[in-house]
Design a protein around this motif. Structure first.
Motif, PDB file in Angstrom:
ATOM      1  N   VAL A  37       0.856  -1.184   0.000  1.00  0.00           N
ATOM      2  CA  VAL A  37       0.000   0.000   0.000  1.00  0.00           C
ATOM      3  C   VAL A  37       0.896   1.239   0.000  1.00  0.00           C
ATOM      4  CG1 VAL A  37      -1.886   1.199   1.158  1.00  0.00           C
ATOM      5  CG2 VAL A  37      -1.713  -1.299   1.314  1.00  0.00           C
ATOM      6  N   PRO A  38       0.732   2.141  -0.976  1.00  0.00           N
ATOM      7  CA  PRO A  38       1.626   3.311  -1.058  1.00  0.00           C
ATOM      8  C   PRO A  38       1.357   4.311   0.069  1.00  0.00           C
ATOM      9  CG  PRO A  38       0.437   2.912  -3.130  1.00  0.00           C
ATOM     10  CD  PRO A  38      -0.233   2.105  -2.079  1.00  0.00           C
ATOM     11  N   ARG A  39       2.287   5.232   0.235  1.00  0.00           N
ATOM     12  CA  ARG A  39       2.059   6.342   1.154  1.00  0.00           C
ATOM     13  C   ARG A  39       0.933   7.210   0.599  1.00  0.00           C
ATOM     14  NH1 ARG A  39       5.710  11.069  -0.323  1.00  0.00           N
ATOM     15  NH2 ARG A  39       6.466  10.547  -2.396  1.00  0.00           N
ATOM     16  N   MET A  40       0.186   7.835   1.479  1.00  0.00           N
ATOM     17  CA  MET A  40      -0.974   8.617   1.091  1.00  0.00           C
ATOM     18  C   MET A  40      -0.627  10.106   1.029  1.00  0.00           C
ATOM     19  SD  MET A  40      -3.464   6.382   0.792  1.00  0.00           S
ATOM     20  CE  MET A  40      -2.914   4.663   0.750  1.00  0.00           C
ATOM     21  N   ILE A  41      -1.055  10.777  -0.023  1.00  0.00           N
ATOM     22  CA  ILE A  41      -0.852  12.219  -0.173  1.00  0.00           C
ATOM     23  C   ILE A  41      -2.183  12.867  -0.541  1.00  0.00           C
ATOM     24  CG2 ILE A  41       0.238  14.030  -1.564  1.00  0.00           C
ATOM     25  CD1 ILE A  41       2.717  12.335  -1.747  1.00  0.00           C
ATOM     26  N   LYS A  42      -2.519  13.924   0.150  1.00  0.00           N
ATOM     27  CA  LYS A  42      -3.729  14.683  -0.152  1.00  0.00           C
ATOM     28  C   LYS A  42      -3.378  15.813  -1.115  1.00  0.00           C
ATOM     29  CE  LYS A  42      -6.594  15.784   3.181  1.00  0.00           C
ATOM     30  NZ  LYS A  42      -7.202  16.473   4.353  1.00  0.00           N
ATOM     31  N   VAL A  43      -4.129  15.904  -2.211  1.00  0.00           N
ATOM     32  CA  VAL A  43      -3.949  16.980  -3.187  1.00  0.00           C
ATOM     33  C   VAL A  43      -5.221  17.818  -3.176  1.00  0.00           C
ATOM     34  CG1 VAL A  43      -3.471  17.590  -5.578  1.00  0.00           C
ATOM     35  CG2 VAL A  43      -2.438  15.528  -4.589  1.00  0.00           C
TER      36      VAL A  43
ATOM     37  N   ALA B 250       0.575  21.256 -15.432  1.00  0.00           N
ATOM     38  CA  ALA B 250       1.157  22.208 -14.487  1.00  0.00           C
ATOM     39  C   ALA B 250       1.590  21.522 -13.201  1.00  0.00           C
ATOM     40  CB  ALA B 250       0.157  23.324 -14.184  1.00  0.00           C
ATOM     41  N   LEU B 251       0.825  20.545 -12.733  1.00  0.00           N
ATOM     42  CA  LEU B 251       1.213  19.812 -11.529  1.00  0.00           C
ATOM     43  C   LEU B 251       2.525  19.070 -11.743  1.00  0.00           C
ATOM     44  CD1 LEU B 251      -2.222  18.356 -10.355  1.00  0.00           C
ATOM     45  CD2 LEU B 251      -0.811  19.992  -9.110  1.00  0.00           C
ATOM     46  N   CYS B 252       2.653  18.409 -12.890  1.00  0.00           N
ATOM     47  CA  CYS B 252       3.898  17.687 -13.187  1.00  0.00           C
ATOM     48  C   CYS B 252       5.092  18.638 -13.239  1.00  0.00           C
ATOM     49  CB  CYS B 252       3.781  16.942 -14.513  1.00  0.00           C
ATOM     50  SG  CYS B 252       2.660  15.522 -14.483  1.00  0.00           S
ATOM     51  N   GLY B 253       4.866  19.866 -13.736  1.00  0.00           N
ATOM     52  CA  GLY B 253       5.950  20.824 -13.843  1.00  0.00           C
ATOM     53  C   GLY B 253       6.218  21.591 -12.567  1.00  0.00           C
ATOM     54  N   SER B 254       5.188  21.767 -11.721  1.00  0.00           N
ATOM     55  CA  SER B 254       5.348  22.546 -10.489  1.00  0.00           C
ATOM     56  C   SER B 254       5.909  21.699  -9.361  1.00  0.00           C
ATOM     57  CB  SER B 254       3.995  23.142 -10.070  1.00  0.00           C
ATOM     58  OG  SER B 254       3.480  23.998 -11.060  1.00  0.00           O
TER      59      SER B 254
ATOM     60  N   ASP C  41      -9.533  12.290  10.604  1.00  0.00           N
ATOM     61  CA  ASP C  41      -8.194  12.223  11.187  1.00  0.00           C
ATOM     62  C   ASP C  41      -7.299  11.217  10.471  1.00  0.00           C
ATOM     63  OD1 ASP C  41      -9.866  10.229  12.012  1.00  0.00           O
ATOM     64  OD2 ASP C  41      -9.204  10.206  14.106  1.00  0.00           O
ATOM     65  N   ALA C  42      -7.646  10.897   9.224  1.00  0.00           N
ATOM     66  CA  ALA C  42      -6.785  10.005   8.432  1.00  0.00           C
ATOM     67  C   ALA C  42      -5.416  10.642   8.239  1.00  0.00           C
ATOM     68  CB  ALA C  42      -7.433   9.717   7.082  1.00  0.00           C
ATOM     69  N   GLN C  43      -4.407   9.800   8.127  1.00  0.00           N
ATOM     70  CA  GLN C  43      -3.026  10.279   8.050  1.00  0.00           C
ATOM     71  C   GLN C  43      -2.542  10.340   6.597  1.00  0.00           C
ATOM     72  OE1 GLN C  43      -0.891   7.535  10.568  1.00  0.00           O
ATOM     73  NE2 GLN C  43      -1.412   8.650  12.431  1.00  0.00           N
ATOM     74  N   TYR C  44      -1.827  11.421   6.302  1.00  0.00           N
ATOM     75  CA  TYR C  44      -1.232  11.626   4.979  1.00  0.00           C
ATOM     76  C   TYR C  44       0.243  11.968   5.140  1.00  0.00           C
ATOM     77  CZ  TYR C  44      -6.127  12.046   3.581  1.00  0.00           C
ATOM     78  OH  TYR C  44      -7.464  11.819   3.378  1.00  0.00           O
ATOM     79  N   ALA C  45       1.056  11.496   4.194  1.00  0.00           N
ATOM     80  CA  ALA C  45       2.482  11.815   4.239  1.00  0.00           C
ATOM     81  C   ALA C  45       2.723  13.284   3.956  1.00  0.00           C
ATOM     82  CB  ALA C  45       3.242  10.944   3.234  1.00  0.00           C
ATOM     83  N   SER C  46       1.867  13.896   3.118  1.00  0.00           N
ATOM     84  CA  SER C  46       1.993  15.315   2.829  1.00  0.00           C
ATOM     85  C   SER C  46       0.680  15.831   2.258  1.00  0.00           C
ATOM     86  CB  SER C  46       3.154  15.607   1.863  1.00  0.00           C
ATOM     87  OG  SER C  46       2.992  14.910   0.647  1.00  0.00           O
ATOM     88  N   HIS C  47       0.583  17.145   2.173  1.00  0.00           N
ATOM     89  CA  HIS C  47      -0.649  17.817   1.739  1.00  0.00           C
ATOM     90  C   HIS C  47      -0.250  18.879   0.720  1.00  0.00           C
ATOM     91  CE1 HIS C  47      -4.356  20.450   3.058  1.00  0.00           C
ATOM     92  NE2 HIS C  47      -4.388  20.119   1.776  1.00  0.00           N
ATOM     93  N   LEU C  48      -0.652  18.666  -0.541  1.00  0.00           N
ATOM     94  CA  LEU C  48      -0.351  19.608  -1.610  1.00  0.00           C
ATOM     95  C   LEU C  48      -1.580  20.470  -1.870  1.00  0.00           C
ATOM     96  CD1 LEU C  48       1.815  17.343  -1.936  1.00  0.00           C
ATOM     97  CD2 LEU C  48       1.668  17.689  -4.394  1.00  0.00           C
ATOM     98  N   ILE C  49      -1.359  21.748  -2.069  1.00  0.00           N
ATOM     99  CA  ILE C  49      -2.458  22.676  -2.331  1.00  0.00           C
ATOM    100  C   ILE C  49      -2.189  23.377  -3.656  1.00  0.00           C
ATOM    101  CG2 ILE C  49      -3.732  24.688  -1.483  1.00  0.00           C
ATOM    102  CD1 ILE C  49      -2.773  23.922   1.333  1.00  0.00           C
ATOM    103  N   PHE C  50      -3.206  23.402  -4.518  1.00  0.00           N
ATOM    104  CA  PHE C  50      -3.053  23.972  -5.862  1.00  0.00           C
ATOM    105  C   PHE C  50      -4.266  24.840  -6.154  1.00  0.00           C
ATOM    106  CE2 PHE C  50      -2.851  23.945 -10.514  1.00  0.00           C
ATOM    107  CZ  PHE C  50      -1.486  24.048 -10.746  1.00  0.00           C
ATOM    108  N   ASP C  51      -4.046  26.105  -6.459  1.00  0.00           N
ATOM    109  CA  ASP C  51      -5.130  27.054  -6.718  1.00  0.00           C
ATOM    110  C   ASP C  51      -5.450  27.070  -8.206  1.00  0.00           C
ATOM    111  OD1 ASP C  51      -6.897  29.151  -6.959  1.00  0.00           O
ATOM    112  OD2 ASP C  51      -5.806  30.468  -5.582  1.00  0.00           O
TER     113      ASP C  51
ATOM    114  N   PHE D 216       0.809  27.414  -5.604  1.00  0.00           N
ATOM    115  CA  PHE D 216       0.791  26.066  -5.046  1.00  0.00           C
ATOM    116  C   PHE D 216       1.677  26.032  -3.814  1.00  0.00           C
ATOM    117  CE2 PHE D 216       4.262  26.226  -8.108  1.00  0.00           C
ATOM    118  CZ  PHE D 216       5.318  25.633  -7.441  1.00  0.00           C
ATOM    119  N   SER D 217       1.440  25.037  -2.976  1.00  0.00           N
ATOM    120  CA  SER D 217       2.242  24.872  -1.763  1.00  0.00           C
ATOM    121  C   SER D 217       2.202  23.418  -1.339  1.00  0.00           C
ATOM    122  CB  SER D 217       1.710  25.767  -0.633  1.00  0.00           C
ATOM    123  OG  SER D 217       0.385  25.405  -0.298  1.00  0.00           O
ATOM    124  N   ILE D 218       3.069  23.056  -0.419  1.00  0.00           N
ATOM    125  CA  ILE D 218       3.130  21.684   0.082  1.00  0.00           C
ATOM    126  C   ILE D 218       3.450  21.716   1.566  1.00  0.00           C
ATOM    127  CG2 ILE D 218       5.565  21.476  -0.617  1.00  0.00           C
ATOM    128  CD1 ILE D 218       5.029  18.481  -1.086  1.00  0.00           C
ATOM    129  N   VAL D 219       2.744  20.886   2.300  1.00  0.00           N
ATOM    130  CA  VAL D 219       2.973  20.753   3.737  1.00  0.00           C
ATOM    131  C   VAL D 219       3.269  19.291   4.016  1.00  0.00           C
ATOM    132  CG1 VAL D 219       2.000  21.003   6.044  1.00  0.00           C
ATOM    133  CG2 VAL D 219       1.394  22.641   4.253  1.00  0.00           C
TER     134      VAL D 219
END
Length: 727
Positions: free
Chosen positions: A185-191, A209-213, A313-323, A493-496
């Motif tokens: 099962v891969p790590r989980m990332i929220k986009v 744009a996501l692939c390039g950013s 409260d699910a866990q994610y390895a990171s959280h990407l935000i894209f406007d 865009f940003s990443i946490v």
């Protein structure tokens, strides 16, 4: 659960899949992806809750193979299997080489169809459409199910809320024979998508744009969950495009929520299917039409009643935000999805093109054809441009013909190709020739994928491809009002990153299995290149030559990256001792490469060609997961050593950076170094020029991978299991 424990379970066990057990066990927060995998995991310990990182045995709803079905049949027979475990689980779709009318290819297709008929397998012939599109249209990919395919773009199913992920051919044979295979099962990332796209900006622009950013492997080998207010403004076709190209972004899964947009789309699809074989709707005087076996009222009502969502409260390895509201049309390339630029920037350069393509599972649906037709209506393709179009399926073509959009493209001078992959995979007519430039609505622009290695390929939306075909250079539609677009700079865009949970216990050291070599040793070759993809390792033009020998694979390995590689490895093997006095040492060439080695398609020949050439082990900064899976399944050892990659880059790469070859311009660096990789002890010793030695720490190779290696791969392991069951 460790992979070894899973592999040692009897493959014949048939536990009941517990769809209702997720809610019954003590609540442990899960993402929606983890919940779906929980439904399809078999043989779990009591009360086990599936989480990222777990090795699980899965019994997916469906498994699809396409033109690679032939080699899977061969593997299936070679492991001693004679019966498909569950014929309704298996789907065949012929789609890659549909332009090839040679006797050899037609015979291959006939053999696949005959096998399907004998075993009662659902079969879709050449010309029906690209497999991924067919699986969505026919409901094999359905919300909150797990469906796999022997193709890297299985991620596309996430556009309708299905967890789709790629497997490899050996997995396919194992699934046919047993109904199940292993998966980590891969790590989980929220986009998270914020805002709304401006007029003239599409889902294709989003993923380009996501692939390039986010182009520093932020989502490599991850499972992506798309969320946020912006999702509701994206159509199903746009979601399918985005999910499709999460593969190029580096992810293994990309799933959108099952929301009103999804449910409304299925309602319309259901009405279409109800009328597919009837001239009029059901009435009191005639019986209702027969239910579709997968897309039907019962299933849709059940979906509405029990719509899975991630726990708060699910866990994610990171959280990407894209406007989304900050995005303008984007173009990828040339020859890399990690390079993306705003269209206005490229328009100023007026980059001339020779060919344009509107085809593939990424962007050849009815809405894509309509977008291109709106741009091109009443005009003609530029005289110096060839514009190729192919529908994603026959259903798409019927829709486009009924709307008049298909005729608009043909009248403008577009050249029609049959529903299938074609130029996207480098097969058939219309390929890029040496020195040519192409712009395409497909998903990959790797060097050499769509034709000659010295051609240049860009990726863009259907509207931009059509506008470029009209004008003869990369350009956007005249209909787009620049005043309605945001500034043409980088989107917001940003990443946490989420800190990992503390480790509660160190993993136990697994023993060395008898017969497994503790050391791999030989000359070290360095390929100073990140993202060296499967097209570079094993060119697509050889992929569907099913009768190609391992010796021939060895001759063409790395051809698209370094044409001299195969001969170099052969010369090193010729001068090396044939056998080592120490039976615990396996000799051969030790290949070291950069990060994300083996990204790209699911072709297992990328692994078997290296192994056949005399490369028993590959060291890299990191690996594309599907390549690593192919390697493990075929007995090619992979270890990661970022420290060694950094050292070799500093010493031998041009300007101390990967991506431009060695200091002398060579693509493969050979400085007479030697390596000893103690894969069980976790130590890698390199002897540099002048006798200098350095040792690097690596993760030891566990007993599960050792056992697969000793069996010659997963195929041999399944054969062993079948033989044990028979006795």
């Amino acid at each position: 659960m460790p992979l070894r424990a899973l592999l040692l379970r009897r493959w014949s066990v048939r536990p009941t899949r517990g769809f209702a057990t997720v809610a019954d066990r003590a609540r442990v927060p899960q993402t929606v992806i983890e919940k779906v995998v929980q439904k399809y995991a078999v043989g779990l310990p009591k009360d086990k809750v599936v989480k990222a990182g777990d090795y699980v045995m899965i019994r997916p709803e469906h498994v699809m193979t396409h033109d690679n079905t032939g080699p899977v049949i061969t593997k299936f027979k070679s492991i001693g299997a004679s019966r498909i475990h569950n014929p309704k689980q298996v789907v065949f779709t012929l789609d890659h080489d549909v332009q090839n009318k040679t006797e050899k290819n037609l015979k291959k297709y006939a053999t696949i169809e005959a096998f399907a008929r004998v075993h009662g397998i659902d079969f879709y012939p050449a010309g029906r459409g690209i497999g991924h599109q067919v699986l969505v249209e026919e409901g094999y990919a359905f919300p909150h199910t797990l469906t796999v395919a022997s193709d890297s773009h299985s991620n596309m199913y996430g556009g309708v809320g299905c967890v789709g992920t790629p497997i490899v051919r050996t997995d396919g044979a194992a699934l046919w024979a047993t109904g199940q295979t292993w998966w980590q099962v891969p790590r989980m990332i929220k986009v998270e998508f914020k805002g709304r796209l401006a007029p003239g900006v599409s889902g294709k622009d989003v993923i380009v744009a996501l692939c390039g950013s986010f182009n520093k492997d932020e989502v490599l080998n991850a499972a992506l969950e798309f969320t946020g207010e912006g999702v509701s403004y994206l159509s199903i076709d746009e979601r399918l495009t985005i999910a499709n190209m999460t593969t190029e972004w580096g992810a293994l899964v990309g799933v959108f929520p099952v929301d009103d947009v999804t449910l409304d789309w299925y309602e319309r699809t259901l009405k279409r299917l109800e009328l597919r074989t009837f001239a009029s709707p059901a009435s009191a005087s005639i019986p209702p039409p027969p239910e579709h076996p997968r897309i039907n009222r019962t299933r849709l009502d059940a979906l509405r009643a029990a719509n899975l969502r991630s726990d708060p409260d699910a866990q994610y390895a990171s959280h990407l935000i894209f406007d989304l509201s900050t995005l303008v049309p984007y173009v990828s390339g040339p020859n890399s999805v990690k390079v993306a630029n705003p269209l206005p920037k490229l328009e100023e350069a007026k980059i001339p093109i020779n060919k344009a393509y509107l085809l593939s599972c990424t962007n050849a649906r009815a809405s894509d054809i309509a977008a291109a037709a709106a741009v091109i209506k009443g005009r003609k393709v530029a005289p110096n441009v060839q514009f190729y179009v192919a529908p994603a399926s026959t259903q798409v073509q019927r829709d486009a013909e009924q709307s008049g959009d298909w005729d608009v493209l043909i009248a403008a001078g577009a050249k029609a190709l049959p529903a299938g992959c074609g130029p996207c995979i480098g097969l058939g007519i219309g390929l890029l020739e040496e020195g040519e430039v192409g712009i395409s609505a497909t998903n990959r622009n790797y060097k050499g994928r769509m034709g000659h290695p010295l051609a240049q390929a860009y990726l863009a939306s259907p509207a931009v491809v059509a506008a470029s075909a009209l004008k003869g250079y990369i350009a956007g539609p005249d209909s787009v009002d620049p005043s309605l677009l945001p500034p043409a700079g980088a989107p917001t865009f940003s990443i946490v990153s989420t800190p990992p949970s503390p480790v509660t216990a160190a993993p136990q050291r697994e023993p060395v299995l008898p017969g497994f070599p503790g050391t791999f040793a030989g000359t070290l070759l360095f390929a100073p290149q990140d993202n060296l993809n499967t097209d570079g390792i094993y060119p697509g033009k050889y992929t569907y030559q099913d009768d190609i020998t391992l010796a021939r694979q060895a001759e063409v390995v790395m051809e698209n990256y370094d044409p001299a590689f195969a001969a170099l490895v052969a010369s090193l093997r010729a001068t090396a001792p044939a056998h080592d006095a120490d039976a615990e040492v396996k000799r051969g060439v030790v290949l070291v490469a950069g990060y994300n080695f083996g990204t790209g398609s699911s072709r297992e020949q990328a692994a078997t060609a290296l192994k056949s050439a005399g490369v028993p082990i590959v060291v890299a900064g990191s690996f594309g997961d599907i390549f690593k899976r192919n390697a493990i399944n075929n007995g090619l050892v992979c270890v990661e050593s970022p420290e060694l990659v950094a050292e070799l880059t500093e010493r031998y790469a041009k300007d101390g950076k990967r991506g431009a070859g060695g200091k002398d311009g060579e693509l493969t660096v050979n400085k007479g170094l030697s390596a000893e990789v103690k894969v069980v002890d976790g130590a890698l010793k390199v002897t540099f020029e002048g006798g200098e030695t350095k040792t690097y720490t690596i993760q030891p190779v566990g007993a599960s991978v050792q056992e697969l290696w000793l069996c010659g791969g997963l195929e041999g392991y399944v054969l062993k299991a079948i033989q044990a069951e028979e006795h």
